[in-house]
Design an enzyme around this catalytic site. Structure first.
Site, PDB file in Angstrom:
ATOM      1  CD  GLU A 146      30.781  10.588   6.963  1.00  0.00           C
ATOM      2  OE1 GLU A 146      31.703  10.439   7.763  1.00  0.00           O
ATOM      3  OE2 GLU A 146      29.792   9.834   6.927  1.00  0.00           O
ATOM      4  CD  GLU A 162      31.405  13.372  11.190  1.00  0.00           C
ATOM      5  OE1 GLU A 162      31.358  12.144  11.418  1.00  0.00           O
ATOM      6  OE2 GLU A 162      30.590  13.972  10.476  1.00  0.00           O
TER       7      GLU A 162
HETATM    8  C1  BG6 Z   1      29.727   9.852  10.216  1.00  0.00           C
HETATM    9  C2  BG6 Z   1      28.550  10.771  10.155  1.00  0.00           C
HETATM   10  O1  BG6 Z   1      29.535   8.878   9.250  1.00  0.00           O
HETATM   11  O2  BG6 Z   1      29.954   9.098  11.366  1.00  0.00           O
HETATM   12  C3  BG6 Z   1      27.891  11.062  11.475  1.00  0.00           C
HETATM   13  O3  BG6 Z   1      28.884  11.967   9.492  1.00  0.00           O
HETATM   14  C4  BG6 Z   1      27.912   9.816  12.335  1.00  0.00           C
HETATM   15  O4  BG6 Z   1      26.601  11.542  11.221  1.00  0.00           O
HETATM   16  C5  BG6 Z   1      29.349   9.434  12.600  1.00  0.00           C
HETATM   17  O5  BG6 Z   1      27.198   9.923  13.514  1.00  0.00           O
HETATM   18  C6  BG6 Z   1      29.546   8.276  13.539  1.00  0.00           C
HETATM   19  O6  BG6 Z   1      28.779   7.184  13.138  1.00  0.00           O
HETATM   20  P1  BG6 Z   1      27.793   6.444  14.137  1.00  0.00           P
HETATM   21  O7  BG6 Z   1      27.130   5.404  13.328  1.00  0.00           O
HETATM   22  O8  BG6 Z   1      28.642   5.918  15.223  1.00  0.00           O
HETATM   23  O9  BG6 Z   1      26.846   7.495  14.613  1.00  0.00           O
END
Ligand code: BG6
Length: 483
Positions: free
Chosen positions: A184, A378
């Protein structure tokens, strides 16, 4: 003439995604150095530190640091990988902790124990035919690099990152064929400390600092792409974007212009990584905001020559914006990137919009923009789970979320988008990046650990575990028979 598409591609990479700092723990074991994320506590200070507003070079007494133990993947990786294999994973995305390899970031020799740990993890994955997908830097940067260099503010970081990347390519060239440079990368503009280890000094022009740091990261990324292509010619190396399409609140053209601006704010760095040139809109932004980037001879050629092979991206939520100050009052920064509340969409317990159709739109938009293969690295639902007395977790809400997103990915594939894989975020519960909580769970595997660090760390299969296993076994075929 144009054959109907009836399934996900044959070699579609189904799997799950994690980051070193959110799973490994063992934060100082076997020579690992302290990283930026090791200094992000849970609680109210977390956000100010993440935004670079507060110095944090040493743990603050009385604060709780969730990365220090995380879910102890460092010691339990065999058990965890066996569970991924049981689900039928084709790939597993993980990141390497820079500070396990170079504890201070600028050490003259790499730390053999750190290199060996990832060798062992990769061997374990390959034993089950699970393809490792590796992020070279997922937010955690050796703290020494902030103290002594000012982190990505400093051009010297470029060569340090290049050396780190080359060390990885040379060591793992026979084991890892999918790489990504920075997780990201656009996070740097929103959470500068989390994204790029930036701590602002009094009176600094923040935009100047951020875009100069971004320039350094882009050059480092281009050098890593170059090295990867030279050292592992049969590998693919991608960038990684925090994505999510944006909608205009109304059909007013001014709202649409705001959408374009909002999206460009995200795409800017990926435009450079993928197309190899600074886009015109960025140059205008720099001109109009007194941002003078320091370039050196050869910078532009380097960016031009070493573009990425694929676009990795995360998709959790879409956004919405408006030019109307009245509408903007209804702005929420629930999911870091901020959005006007979209009246058509529901939100998660953490205020992130849930928008499966936005997944299809995002895939199409990114593919139209770059024409390169996409890797959805993701996606998922962070939710509170309840472990029942009989050791089960009935996470139908998660199944529903994923099911609706998979249906839209199948639509995007039928739209002609080239998608090589899908790794849902946190296949095993892990520490939240945003809040540091354990309660925000994404996994198919429950981990008995609480926000305050208590718990046995026991792993328990949720209902979604069996559901995802079935999807992978059938290569999601039923999503195509519907249309
Ligand atoms: C993304 C990141 O922004 O979202 C992860 O690459 C992160 O590291 C994921 O964990 C989900 O966000 P959160 O705040 O729910 O952990």
């Amino acid at each position: 003439m144009f054959k109907k598409i009836t399934s996900f591609p044959d070699n579609f990479l189904w799997g799950g995604a994690t980051a070193a700092n959110q799973i490994e723990g063992a934060y100082l074991d076997d020579g690992k150095g302290l990283t930026t994320v090791d200094l992000l506590p849970t609680g109210p200070k977390r956000n100010d530190i993440a935004k670079g507003k507060l110095d944090s070079f040493n743990p603050i007494e009385g604060e709780f640091y969730p990365s220090h133990q995380a879910i102890d993947f460092y010691n339990r990786y065999k058990e965890d990988i066996a569970l991924f294999a049981e689900m039928g994973f084709k790939c597993f995305r993980l990141s390497i902790s820079w500070a396990r390899i170079f504890p201070n970031g600028d050490d003259s020799e790499p730390n053999e124990a750190g290199l060996q740990f990832y060798d062992d993890v990769f061997d374990e994955l390959l034993k089950y035919n699970i393809e490792p997908v590796v992020t070279i830097c997922h937010f955690d940067i050796p703290v020494n690099l902030i103290k002594n260099y000012g982190d990505w503010k400093n051009r010297k970081m470029i060569n340090l990152f290049e050396r780190y990347s080359k060390t990885l390519f040379n060591r793992y060239k026979n084991k890892v064929k999918y790489w990504m440079t920075f997780n990201e990368i656009n996070m740097l503009l929103h959470l500068p400390y989390t994204g790029a280890g930036i701590v602002f000094e009094e009176g600094e022009n923040k935009d100047q600092v951020l875009y100069q740091a971004a320039h350094h990261e882009l050059l480092a990324s281009a050098l890593a792409v170059k090295a990867c292509h030279e050292i592992i010619p049969d590998a693919m190396i991608g960038c990684m974007l925090a994505a999510g399409c944006a909608y205009p609140y109304s059909s007013n053209p001014d709202d649409m212009l705001k959408v374009i601006e909002m999206e460009r704010d995200s795409y800017f760095l990926i435009d450079v990584q993928s197309k190899g040139v600074y886009p015109g809109y960025a140059k205008r932004f720099f001109r109009e905001n007194n941002i003078e980037l320091q370039f050196e001879d050869g910078d532009l050629e380097l960016l031009k020559q070493h573009t990425v092979d694929y676009i990795g991206f995360s998709y959790y939520a879409s956004r919405c914006t408006s030019a109307d100050p009245e509408v903007l009052k209804n702005f929420t920064d629930g999911n870091i990137f901020g959005s006007v509340v979209n009246p058509y969409l529901e939100t998660s317990e953490w205020g992130w919009t849930i928008d499966p159709k936005g997944m299809r739109i995002t895939c199409n938009q990114i593919y139209d923009r770059y024409g390169k293969p996409l890797f959805i690295v993701e996606n998922g639902l962070g939710a509170k789970d309840k472990l029942l007395d009989d050791d089960t977790v009935e996470d139908d809400y998660r199944i529903d979320y994923l099911d609706r997103h998979f249906a839209e990915i199948a639509e995007a594939i039928q739209d002609g988008v080239d998608i090589i894989g899908y790794t849902s975020w946190g296949p095993i519960d892990l520490v939240s990046n945003g809040t540091g909580e354990m309660d925000k769970r994404y996994g198919y595997i429950y981990v008995d650990r609480n926000n305050d660090g208590s718990g046995t760390l026991r792993r328990i299969k949720k209902k979604s575990f069996y559901w995802y296993k079935n999807i992978i076994a059938n290569n999601g075929q039923h999503y195509f028979s519907k249309s």
